[in-house]
Scaffold this motif. Structure first.
Motif, PDB file in Angstrom:
ATOM      1  N   ALA A  25       0.841  -1.195   0.000  1.00 13.78           N
ATOM      2  CA  ALA A  25       0.000   0.000   0.000  1.00 13.78           C
ATOM      3  C   ALA A  25       0.877   1.246   0.000  1.00 13.78           C
ATOM      4  N   ASN A  26       0.454   2.251  -0.754  1.00 17.27           N
ATOM      5  CA  ASN A  26       1.143   3.539  -0.849  1.00 17.27           C
ATOM      6  C   ASN A  26       2.490   3.468  -1.565  1.00 17.27           C
ATOM      7  N   SER A  27       2.780   2.317  -2.201  1.00 23.04           N
ATOM      8  CA  SER A  27       4.009   2.239  -2.996  1.00 23.04           C
ATOM      9  C   SER A  27       3.796   2.946  -4.329  1.00 23.04           C
ATOM     10  N   GLU A  28       4.879   3.212  -5.034  1.00 21.72           N
ATOM     11  CA  GLU A  28       4.778   3.870  -6.333  1.00 21.72           C
ATOM     12  C   GLU A  28       3.970   3.021  -7.314  1.00 21.72           C
ATOM     13  N   SER A  71       1.612   0.746  -6.636  1.00 23.21           N
ATOM     14  CA  SER A  71       0.187   0.735  -6.289  1.00 23.21           C
ATOM     15  C   SER A  71      -0.452   2.080  -6.624  1.00 23.21           C
ATOM     16  N   ARG A  72       0.318   3.154  -6.483  1.00 20.25           N
ATOM     17  CA  ARG A  72      -0.211   4.472  -6.851  1.00 20.25           C
ATOM     18  C   ARG A  72      -0.486   4.534  -8.349  1.00 20.25           C
ATOM     19  N   ARG A 104      -3.523   2.421  -9.202  1.00 20.85           N
ATOM     20  CA  ARG A 104      -4.760   3.060  -8.750  1.00 20.85           C
ATOM     21  C   ARG A 104      -5.300   4.037  -9.798  1.00 20.85           C
ATOM     22  N   ARG A 164     -11.313   2.144  -1.457  1.00 15.31           N
ATOM     23  CA  ARG A 164      -9.907   2.073  -1.063  1.00 15.31           C
ATOM     24  C   ARG A 164      -9.550   0.734  -0.423  1.00 15.31           C
ATOM     25  N   ASP A 175      -6.793  -1.936  -1.747  1.00  8.56           N
ATOM     26  CA  ASP A 175      -5.632  -2.332  -0.938  1.00  8.56           C
ATOM     27  C   ASP A 175      -5.566  -3.844  -0.752  1.00  8.56           C
ATOM     28  N   CYS A 194      -4.221  -5.435  -3.928  1.00  9.62           N
ATOM     29  CA  CYS A 194      -2.778  -5.227  -4.108  1.00  9.62           C
ATOM     30  C   CYS A 194      -1.940  -6.262  -3.374  1.00  9.62           C
ATOM     31  N   GLU A 211      -4.985   8.524  -7.130  1.00  9.47           N
ATOM     32  CA  GLU A 211      -3.910   8.913  -6.229  1.00  9.47           C
ATOM     33  C   GLU A 211      -2.990   9.952  -6.876  1.00  9.47           C
ATOM     34  N   ASN A 242      -5.778  15.364  -6.386  1.00 10.03           N
ATOM     35  CA  ASN A 242      -6.790  15.454  -5.348  1.00 10.03           C
ATOM     36  C   ASN A 242      -8.156  15.818  -5.917  1.00 10.03           C
TER      37      ASN A 242
END
Length: 416
Positions: free
Chosen positions: A5-8, A10-11, A14, A24, A28, A31, A130, A133
């Protein structure tokens, strides 16, 4: 390897379709069981004829789609075509070969289908990519209740079938009374809808349509000529779909048709029956308890309908009903269409309107009187809708003139 999660990676995933539409937590969880990989230039990701039910998503780099050793297309990460699974047809129709060093994710089709059948009700308004915004044009488009009716595989096929076109400011996109040919979605820009009530009358402004909004389906569904003119207020970028693709990929999937027995059950459960025929036709022969908004007035009157109740749209043969139902679906109504229209009901087909008038009508004279009153009421409603549109137009002009006058006044004060 999995995608933390929040890795490049996965971003990047997304931002691709359909992962940007998943809640979300669901994303997650997916992933954690996905396989990421890399390929060097010339390395094959999959070959033509393979039937392994996996989808490949490109995170970085470029992949060439080849047939008989010839490059048919190049898919680059970050482009519109790169937001979908690479050559998703199974068995594979082409070879996929890395042109540069690439990073990709391999997704079992079964896993993706399960994600979309999972019972979750997260609000679409909270679904953003991601990368930024705020929602981009595709994220906004995916919020459409029409497209939400399509299965993921059909939706992907649809988005890949659209043709991108650009229209210059003030150009006419659709001309009233022309035959229907294309369905449109606004990718960016604003368009103006106008209607000319009669040949020598002044066109009436019906409203503006903006990014993510659809138009052009009325004539495709009803078979009638275009009933409005659509022109570009700004430079506009459109997604266009021809009539065959529109019916195949959208109308035949998104619209719900019912038979007379299902109509009876829905009415007993409190559904609203909306007749979209002309006032005169409705006055001659009305379904019991139905209401009448002629189709060309629906855009101005639909807000009077109760969204908490299902709506069944009827007309003579079901064609205009389909166009009306599509409009209501775009505005989040639970709507269905009587297949074949009122002609599918035995009493109507036999030309016996007296069998289907409301129970409280006790005589032909009373029926005629009620029909006349309904016609007069509907004519008044149409006149009111037209007057309201004209009032709004004049009000906008007044505000514009008032602002101009204030600026001129301020300028004179400064000169003094």
């Amino acid at each position: 390897m999995t995608l933390p999660a929040n890795s490049e990676d996965s971003r990047l995933l997304r931002s691709l379709f359909p992962f940007q539409t998943l809640p979300r937590k669901v994303f997650d969880d997916i992933c954690q069981i996905l396989d990421g990989g890399t390929a060097e230039p010339g390395e094959v990701l999959f070959e033509r004829g393979e039937a392994t039910p996996d989808l490949f998503y490109l995170l970085t780099g470029e992949v060439a789609l080849q047939g008989l050793k010839q490059t048919l297309e190049v898919i680059a990460a970050g482009t519109d075509s790169g937001r979908f699974a690479i050559a998703h047809q199974i068995p594979r129709k082409v070879d996929a070969v890395a042109r540069t060093q690439v990073r990709f994710v391999r997704v079992p089709l079964e896993l993706l289908e399960h994600a979309f059948t999972t019972d979750h009700q997260e609000e679409l308004d909270s679904m953003v990519t991601e990368q930024n915004n705020h929602a981009d044009w595709m994220t906004e488009l995916l919020k459409s209740p029409v497209l939400q009716k399509l299965p993921p595989a059909d939706l992907q096929k649809l988005l890949m079938s659209f043709q991108d076109i650009e229209i210059e400011k003030e150009a006419v996109i659709i001309q009233q009374d022309d035959p229907g040919d294309y369905f449109y979605i606004i990718k960016s820009g604003q368009c103006l809808l106008t209607r000319q009530p009669s040949k020598h009358a002044k066109a009436v402004k019906l409203g503006l349509i903006r990014d993510g909004e659809m138009f052009g389906e009325d004539a495709l569904l009803s078979g009638a000529p275009r009933n409005v003119t659509v022109s570009a207020l700004t430079k506009v970028e459109l997604l266009r779909l021809d009539e065959t693709k529109f019916n195949e990929l959208i109308a035949n999937v998104a619209l719900t048709f019912i038979n007379p027995e299902q109509l009876r059950v829905l009415v007993e459960d409190g559904a609203t029956v909306l007749d979209v025929r002309a006032v005169e036709a409705y006055a001659r022969n009305a379904y019991p308890g139905s209401i009448n908004y002629p189709f060309f007035t629906l855009r101005m009157q639909y807000k009077q309908l109760n969204r908490s109740k299902p709506v069944v749209v009827v007309c003579e043969d079901g064609k205009t009903s389909a166009a009306a139902a599509f409009f209501l679906l775009k505005h989040f109504f639970d709507v269905s269409i009587l297949r074949g229209g009122l002609n599918s009901l035995p009493d109507y087909a036999q030309g016996a309107p007296e069998k289907v008038v409301p129970d409280d009508v006790g005589s032909d004279s009373q029926h005629d009187e009620n029909a006349t009153l309904r016609a007069e009421n509907q004519q008044l409603a149409q006149q009111l809708a037209t007057a309201q549109a004209r009032y709004e137009e004049l009000e906008k002009k007044y505000r514009h003139l008032l602002q101009h006058a204030e600026k001129m006044k301020a300028l004179l004060v400064r000169k003094q």
